[in-house]
Design a protein around this motif. Structure first.
Motif, short mmCIF file in Angstrom:
data_model
loop_
_atom_site.label_atom_id
_atom_site.label_comp_id
_atom_site.label_asym_id
_atom_site.label_seq_id
_atom_site.Cartn_x
_atom_site.Cartn_y
_atom_site.Cartn_z
N TRP A 508 0.82 -1.22 0.00
CA TRP A 508 0.00 0.00 0.00
C TRP A 508 0.85 1.27 0.00
O TRP A 508 0.36 2.33 -0.39
N MET A 509 2.10 1.16 0.45
CA MET A 509 2.91 2.36 0.63
C MET A 509 3.42 2.89 -0.70
O MET A 509 4.10 2.19 -1.45
N ALA A 510 3.09 4.17 -0.98
CA ALA A 510 3.53 4.80 -2.22
C ALA A 510 5.02 5.11 -2.16
O ALA A 510 5.61 5.26 -1.09
N ALA A 511 5.62 5.23 -3.33
CA ALA A 511 7.07 5.43 -3.42
C ALA A 511 7.51 6.72 -2.75
O ALA A 511 8.55 6.75 -2.07
N ASP A 512 6.73 7.79 -2.89
CA ASP A 512 7.14 9.06 -2.29
C ASP A 512 7.11 8.99 -0.77
O ASP A 512 7.94 9.60 -0.08
N MET A 513 6.18 8.26 -0.21
CA MET A 513 6.13 8.09 1.24
C MET A 513 7.32 7.27 1.72
O MET A 513 7.96 7.58 2.74
N ALA A 514 7.62 6.20 1.00
CA ALA A 514 8.74 5.34 1.38
C ALA A 514 10.05 6.13 1.39
O ALA A 514 10.92 5.90 2.24
N ALA A 515 10.18 7.07 0.47
CA ALA A 515 11.42 7.85 0.40
C ALA A 515 11.63 8.68 1.66
O ALA A 515 12.79 8.97 2.03
N LYS A 516 10.56 9.05 2.36
CA LYS A 516 10.66 9.88 3.56
C LYS A 516 10.85 9.06 4.83
O LYS A 516 10.99 9.63 5.91
N LEU A 517 10.84 7.74 4.70
CA LEU A 517 10.94 6.88 5.88
C LEU A 517 12.20 6.03 5.88
O LEU A 517 12.29 5.03 6.60
N GLN A 518 13.19 6.45 5.12
CA GLN A 518 14.42 5.67 5.02
C GLN A 518 15.14 5.56 6.37
O GLN A 518 15.91 4.63 6.61
N HIS A 519 14.89 6.52 7.26
CA HIS A 519 15.57 6.50 8.55
C HIS A 519 15.15 5.31 9.42
O HIS A 519 15.81 5.02 10.44
N LEU A 520 14.07 4.63 9.02
CA LEU A 520 13.63 3.48 9.80
C LEU A 520 14.37 2.20 9.42
O LEU A 520 14.39 1.24 10.21
N LEU A 521 14.95 2.16 8.26
CA LEU A 521 15.56 0.92 7.77
C LEU A 521 16.67 0.39 8.67
O LEU A 521 16.75 -0.82 8.91
N PRO A 522 17.57 1.25 9.18
CA PRO A 522 18.64 0.70 10.03
C PRO A 522 18.14 0.09 11.33
O PRO A 522 18.91 -0.61 12.01
N LEU A 523 16.89 0.31 11.67
CA LEU A 523 16.35 -0.18 12.94
C LEU A 523 15.79 -1.60 12.85
O LEU A 523 15.33 -2.14 13.87
N VAL A 524 15.80 -2.19 11.66
CA VAL A 524 15.27 -3.55 11.49
C VAL A 524 16.36 -4.47 10.97
O VAL A 524 17.36 -4.00 10.39
N PRO A 525 16.22 -5.77 11.15
CA PRO A 525 17.22 -6.70 10.62
C PRO A 525 17.36 -6.57 9.10
O PRO A 525 16.43 -6.17 8.40
N GLU A 526 18.49 -6.96 8.62
CA GLU A 526 18.82 -6.81 7.20
C GLU A 526 17.78 -7.48 6.32
O GLU A 526 17.38 -6.95 5.28
N GLN A 527 17.31 -8.67 6.72
CA GLN A 527 16.41 -9.43 5.87
C GLN A 527 15.03 -8.79 5.72
O GLN A 527 14.27 -9.14 4.81
N GLU A 528 14.69 -7.83 6.59
CA GLU A 528 13.39 -7.17 6.51
C GLU A 528 13.42 -5.88 5.70
O GLU A 528 12.37 -5.35 5.35
N ARG A 529 14.59 -5.36 5.42
CA ARG A 529 14.68 -4.02 4.85
C ARG A 529 14.12 -3.93 3.43
O ARG A 529 13.59 -2.90 3.03
N ALA A 530 14.23 -5.01 2.67
CA ALA A 530 13.79 -4.96 1.28
C ALA A 530 12.28 -4.79 1.16
O ALA A 530 11.79 -4.25 0.16
N THR A 531 11.54 -5.24 2.17
CA THR A 531 10.07 -5.20 2.07
C THR A 531 9.44 -4.24 3.07
O THR A 531 8.24 -3.98 2.98
N LEU A 532 10.19 -3.70 4.03
CA LEU A 532 9.61 -2.88 5.08
C LEU A 532 8.83 -1.70 4.54
O LEU A 532 7.75 -1.37 5.05
N LEU A 533 9.34 -1.05 3.49
CA LEU A 533 8.71 0.16 2.95
C LEU A 533 8.03 -0.10 1.61
O LEU A 533 7.90 0.80 0.78
N GLY A 534 7.55 -1.32 1.43
CA GLY A 534 6.77 -1.63 0.24
C GLY A 534 7.61 -1.85 -0.99
O GLY A 534 8.83 -2.06 -0.92
#
Length: 906
Positions: A508-534
């Motif tokens: 559901w997450m649009a690309a422009d929204m995902a771009a503003k949430l990159q700061h959350l990626l380091p907070l999750v395990p590596e294997q989750e980062r590819a799908t966390l933001l859609g």
């Protein structure tokens, strides 16, 4: 495995424990030769039906068999009938049975009716492969099976005094009806595969069923582990006569032969291939039976019918088994052995009948297991929805192969023959909700087509729905209607993991929204980062995918794309502070928690947000209550380390209802809307606040139902927020910004509902078309009626119109944003629920009584679609928006319109 009848016992569970003093008193009154001494009782471990006990009194062993406690299915567990047939057979002396001693119908003695019989010492073989004996003994055991069954069927019911024990006429048809009734009474909703199997069986009952030439006493559950063998490996007792009646003996024979056709994964029920040494082939077993009884074997179609009915019966008794998927193979293997149309026709019938009976049995065991009164400790383990589905598909594969063979032969013999009706396999592929169902039609590229990336994801998503979601629906439905419905089914989390691994997560997450949430990626395990933001999709791309998910009411959550979480995540992504995003958005994105949206109020018309009366009051105190709420929220989701304490606190007071998701045990946070300043302009009075659901003062009062559906475990709740203190840092965006947030949240959220409604409509229309092909009325398929075809066509026209409105709104949302796209969104929000209701209603009408039953999903879909004419703004609000925009355009602008309308409110 071999069981010693004297040793295979256990201490009864609490629900099955006998009142031994009361029982002993009864026995002494009715068994005068009972020796002196105390009574001890143990429960036999073997069996899934009526609880059975080994009694010992003064060195004498007896067996007691009773009805299980709790609510029972009609006509099931009739121990008085068991007693009657045992008494008749024992007196005749032709078939080895334990001698019955007394029958007690007085439930006050031990809680339910029971009877007592002699104890049969010996061995029970529970594995048809007989691994505990050698080849010569295996042959002796199987020959004894065939001879005992032939001996039973050779007896004259009249000579036994059993003329009134049952009506042998139309036995097969009654079996189909009885096990269908038992299956439906045991499950929350019938599987489509089972419905197709029942339809085939009903249309293929052997002609001789109406008046069988040689009616007999049929055991109803004749298999290896219902016989006791003596030291010479001769049958000395046939057990478990619960299903005995007068009927067609070939039903017993087919049930006995089922292990030859079950897949290897069911090790305790199936025969290995190649057969273990000494075990006769199915042909030899049938020859032994026919020779002992002096009869010819049935035709191929009839034999297939009986086998399918037997499997269905087991499904109805064990409904809920975890191993059912593996049975899909068995009927294909059976069908491969069928050659020649004349033989296939009757053989298939008997096979299908046996499978059908086998299928029907598990449902009753599942129902008793869920009540906690199953006779066997292993009842729950061997009764789950996956097993039922596989049994049904096993039978359907048998009859489908027969239909295919029959059609091929007919085609080769005549080039002018009319097209045959679709087979069961074709029906399985064109409707219903089971695995392998193509939910949406293949669509040509056109207006609003998805991107290449979305097309690939759609293909993966459709496969996932077919392989995982639809087959799981029955398990989810049963759980949602069971005693533990406010808990989460383990399969839910398992499928969420599979969806994430397949890249189908947070789409559901649009690309422009995902771009503003990159700061959350380091907070999750590596294997989750590819799908966390859609997947970086547009709203238009997601519209296509969301429709596929919406075909199942259980689908969206499995991809972390369900309401209200998607709307709440959008709020946190757009308006939340980094600390709020860390505390609440991150665990929501990971699927670790769920959320609810507390806006609607019971006391006011909440479609007008300015009516909201709940209060959010600023407090300068930051005492223990505030810090308690803050620490509570941090510990509840595992991501609270970056939560700021803020300054001061707010006190929340209000009664909300239709707070969707609040019943879910994973719901950890509510977005609460209330007034912070009632003196401000109407649209600046409201604010939104994050309230931890475990904060003191949050009280979930009750679940609310929608046309009888409480939508467990998600639920819709009435919630009291009574003096709840939360940190000021939980405020979203700022005081007086609540109305602004609501509009930003509801734009995409409304459209997501519309997208799901398109999927619901597609599924309903497919079910309707399939029903029209499968059902006959007045001598022809429903699909042959011109009026019905017009109904289907008009639903397609309406559905395509609604789809285009939704795609148009999604494209506008991508292009100009939710404010400028409000007209397109409003039009879609009005049209989609109306069309969905129209299509679903037509499908219900085509289904007749089934359409309003729990056996098909149409009732649940209708309730959901009807709710969405109210949720996220009623039709009247959206129509008002559209009318206002039309009038503004006609007047030449908003200000001109105001001058024309004067004081009239628009």
């Amino acid at each position: 495995m071999a069981l010693d009848t004297a040793a295979s016992t256990r201490q009864p569970s609490e629900v099955h424990r006998l009142d031994e003093p009361r029982l002993l008193s009864y026995l002494r009154q009715h068994l005068p030769n009972l020796p002196a001494g105390s009574l001890s009782s143990k429960q036999f471990q073997h069996g899934q039906s009526n609880p059975t006990y080994l009694l010992e009194v003064g060195g004498q062993r007896l067996v007691l068999r009773k009805q299980p406690p709790g609510k029972l299915l009609a006509s099931a567990h009739a121990v008085d009938r068991e007693f009657k047939v045992l008494a008749a057979l024992s007196q005749a002396g032709k078939v080895p049975v334990p001698r019955p001693l007394c029958m007690c119908s007085d439930a006050s003695v031990i809680g339910t009716p029971f009877y007592v019989m002699e104890f049969a010492a010996g061995t029970i073989f529970t594995n048809p492969n007989l691994p505990d004996v050698g080849p010569r003994d295996r042959g002796r055991i199987y020959r004894g099976l065939a001879a005992t069954l032939a001996g039973l069927h050779s007896l004259d019911p009249a000579a036994l005094g059993l003329t009134g024990f049952g009506n042998p006429q139309h036995y097969c048809r009654r079996q189909v009806g009885r096990w269908s009734q038992q299956y439906n009474a045991s499950v929350a909703r019938s599987m489509p595969a089972v419905q197709r199997l029942v339809a085939w069986l009903g249309a293929n009952v052997p002609a001789e069923d109406a008046a069988p030439p040689a009616p007999a006493v049929v055991h109803g559950d004749f298999r290896l582990d219902n016989l006791v063998y003596d030291e010479q490996l001769q049958p000395c007792a046939v057990l478990d006569w619960e299903l005995a009646t007068l009927g067609n003996p070939w039903a017993d024979v087919a049930y006995l032969a089922m292990p030859y056709h079950l897949p290897p994964a069911l090790a305790s029920l199936s025969l290995k291939q190649p057969l273990p040494g000494g075990i006769p082939s199915e042909e030899r077993l049938l020859e032994a039976y026919c020779s002992a009884r002096g009869v010819a074997r049935p035709s191929a179609r009839d034999w297939a019918f009986y086998l399918a009915l037997s499997i269905f019966r087991l499904l109805a008794i064990l409904a809920g088994e975890q191993r059912l998927e593996t049975l899909t193979v068995c009927c294909i293997q059976i069908a491969d052995d069928i050659n020649g149309v004349s033989k296939v026709k009757d053989w298939a019938f008997y096979l299908a009948l046996s499978i059908f009976r086998l299928l029907a049995i598990p449902a009753g065991v599942q129902a008793r297991a869920r009540q906690g009164n199953a006779a066997s400790a292993a009842a729950e383990a061997i009764s789950s929805d996956a097993v039922l589905a596989a049994l049904a598909e096993s039978a359907l594969n048998i009859v489908a192969r027969f239909d295919d063979s029959s059609s091929s032969s007919s085609s080769s013999s005549s080039n002018t023959s009319a097209p045959s009706a679709p087979s069961a396999a074709a029906a399985a592929g064109s409707g219903g909700s089971g695995a392998g169902v193509p939910v949406l039609r293949q669509r040509a590229a056109g207006l609003g087509s998805p991107s290449a990336k979305a097309q690939q994801l759609m293909q993966t998503l459709q496969q996932f729905m077919q392989q995982h979601v639809f087959p799981a629906e029955a398990a989810f439905d049963a759980h949602a209607h069971g005693p533990n419905r406010w808990t989460i089914h383990p399969l839910n989390e398992e499928l969420k993991g599979k969806a994430r691994a397949a890249g189908l997560w947070n789409l559901w997450m649009a690309a422009d929204m995902a771009a503003k949430l990159q700061h959350l990626l380091p907070l999750v395990p590596e294997q989750e980062r590819a799908t966390l933001l859609g997947a970086g999709l547009s709203h238009l791309d997601y519209a296509h995918l969301c429709a596929v998910m919406g075909c199942s009411v259980w689908g969206p959550e499995l991809f972390n794309c369900s309401a209200p979480d998607t709307g709440n995540m959008e709020v946190l992504a757009k308006y939340g502070t980094p600390e709020q995003q860390c505390t609440w958005l991150l665990p929501l994105l990971r699927g670790h928690i769920r959320s609810c949206f507390a806006m609607t109020e019971k006391a006011v018309a909440s479609s007008d947000a300015t009516n909201i009366t709940s209060a959010i009051t600023r407090s300068s105190s930051s005492g223990s209550s505030s810090s308690s709420s803050s620490s509570s929220s941090s510990s509840s989701n595992g991501s609270g380390s970056c939560c700021g304490a803020g300054g001061g606190s707010y006190v929340v007071q209000g009664l909300k209802w239709w707070t969707s998701g609040a019943m879910d045990p994973r719901c950890k946070v509510a977005i609460f809307m209330g007034k912070t300043d009632s003196s401000a302009p109407p649209h600046r009075q409201q604010s939104m606040l994050l309230v931890p659901m475990d904060a003191p003062g949050v009280k979930v009062l009750r679940p609310l139902s929608v046309f009888g559906y409480d939508d467990a475990p998600h639920g819709h709740a009435e919630v009291l927020f009574d003096g709840v203190v939360v940190p000021a840092s939980n405020l979203l965006l700022g005081e007086g910004r609540g109305f602004e947030i609501a509009q930003g949240r509801l734009g995409p959220g409304r459209l997501h509902h519309c997208m799901r409604l398109i999927g619901m409509s597609e599924r309903a229309l497919r079910l309707a078309a399939t029903r029209a092909l499968q059902r006959k009325a007045f001598g022809q398929p429903l699909a042959a009626q011109g009026g019905l075809r017009e109904v289907l066509a008009r639903q397609r026209v309406a559905l395509e119109g609604a789809r285009l409105l939704v795609l148009n709104a999604a494209e506008a949302l991508d292009r100009v944003g939710h404010k400028a796209a409000r007209a397109e969104i409003a039009a879609a929000k009005v049209a989609a629920p109306a069309v969905a209701l129209q299509v679903i209603d037509a499908a219900i009408q085509i289904h007749g009584g089934a359409g309003v039953s729990q056996d098909v999903p149409l009732g649940h879909l209708f309730a959901t679609a009807r709710t969405l004419r109210i949720a996220d703004g009623p039709d009247e609000v959206h129509l008002g928006t559209l009318a206002k925009l039309e009038l503004e355009a006609a007047a030449g602008g908003r200000e001109v319109l105001k001058s024309i309308m004067g004081r009239a409110r628009l």
